[in-house]
Design an enzyme around this catalytic site. Structure first.
Site, PDB file in Angstrom:
ATOM      1  N   GLN A  78     -87.703  -6.624  77.665  1.00 43.95           N
ATOM      2  CA  GLN A  78     -88.697  -5.989  76.802  1.00 43.95           C
ATOM      3  C   GLN A  78     -89.449  -4.893  77.562  1.00 43.95           C
ATOM      4  O   GLN A  78     -90.563  -5.085  78.009  1.00 43.95           O
ATOM      5  CB  GLN A  78     -89.678  -7.067  76.326  1.00 43.95           C
ATOM      6  CG  GLN A  78     -90.674  -6.615  75.310  1.00 43.95           C
ATOM      7  CD  GLN A  78     -90.079  -6.511  73.941  1.00 43.95           C
ATOM      8  OE1 GLN A  78     -89.344  -7.391  73.520  1.00 43.95           O
ATOM      9  NE2 GLN A  78     -90.396  -5.459  73.237  1.00 43.95           N
ATOM     10  N   PHE A  79     -88.825  -3.724  77.706  1.00 48.16           N
ATOM     11  CA  PHE A  79     -89.463  -2.643  78.461  1.00 48.16           C
ATOM     12  C   PHE A  79     -90.763  -2.178  77.815  1.00 48.16           C
ATOM     13  O   PHE A  79     -91.653  -1.659  78.488  1.00 48.16           O
ATOM     14  CB  PHE A  79     -88.503  -1.469  78.671  1.00 48.16           C
ATOM     15  CG  PHE A  79     -88.397  -0.528  77.497  1.00 48.16           C
ATOM     16  CD1 PHE A  79     -89.172   0.617  77.447  1.00 48.16           C
ATOM     17  CD2 PHE A  79     -87.525  -0.787  76.450  1.00 48.16           C
ATOM     18  CE1 PHE A  79     -89.077   1.488  76.376  1.00 48.16           C
ATOM     19  CE2 PHE A  79     -87.424   0.067  75.379  1.00 48.16           C
ATOM     20  CZ  PHE A  79     -88.206   1.206  75.337  1.00 48.16           C
ATOM     21  N   THR A  80     -90.931  -2.394  76.515  1.00 50.21           N
ATOM     22  CA  THR A  80     -92.134  -1.926  75.837  1.00 50.21           C
ATOM     23  C   THR A  80     -93.397  -2.667  76.280  1.00 50.21           C
ATOM     24  O   THR A  80     -94.509  -2.233  75.964  1.00 50.21           O
ATOM     25  CB  THR A  80     -91.994  -2.014  74.304  1.00 50.21           C
ATOM     26  OG1 THR A  80     -91.781  -3.371  73.929  1.00 50.21           O
ATOM     27  CG2 THR A  80     -90.864  -1.127  73.808  1.00 50.21           C
TER      28      THR A  80
END
Length: 145
Positions: A78-80
């Site tokens: 989950q890079f966000t």
């Protein structure tokens, strides 16, 4: 490293209509990696996640860990989680690790969980995933290093 941890009764991840991972009792982890992370942060977060006492004992008190309850993990990259929304209306993702480095640390994170005896299901790094979750409690925590 930043992990959103959610206690789960059941959860699954689907990619392009195909279910690629599912668990019943355990944790859903949304895993974000920044450019400063290394094996040190991975090891510390693994220990924290598997040993947090967030599952109910016989008296209904949160006294048991994932290891105590023999729960599973659904791990989702989950890079966000490193999106910065302080300025403007479009998040900036400059704090997120580059995909090549993040993928290596994400894989290492999941390998270390498995090495600790935890059953781990995953999505696919970088894919457009649909995650379904029945949050138990609800219990949701942010674990950072």
């Amino acid at each position: 490293m930043r992990v959103v941890l959610q206690r789960s009764k059941e959860a699954s991840v689907t990619i392009e209509g195909e279910r690629v991972g599912a668990i019943t009792h355990g944790l859903v982890l949304l895993v974000g990696i920044t450019h400063e992370d290394s094996e040190v942060e991975v090891n510390e977060i693994v220990e924290k996640v598997i040993n947090l006492r967030i599952f109910d004992d016989e008296q209904g008190k949160m006294n048991l860990s994932l290891l105590d309850t023999k729960g599973s993990i659904l791990s989702i990259s989950q890079f966000t989680l490193y999106g910065d929304t302080k300025k403007g209306r479009r998040p900036s993702f400059t704090e997120a690790a580059k995909p090549e480095a993040a993928a290596q640390l994400y894989d290492l994170f999941n390998e270390r969980l498995v090495a600790k005896g935890v059953h781990v299901e995953t999505g696919q790094f970088g894919a457009d995933m649909k995650v379904q979750l029945v949050n138990d409690g609800p219990v949701t925590l942010l674990v950072e290093r």
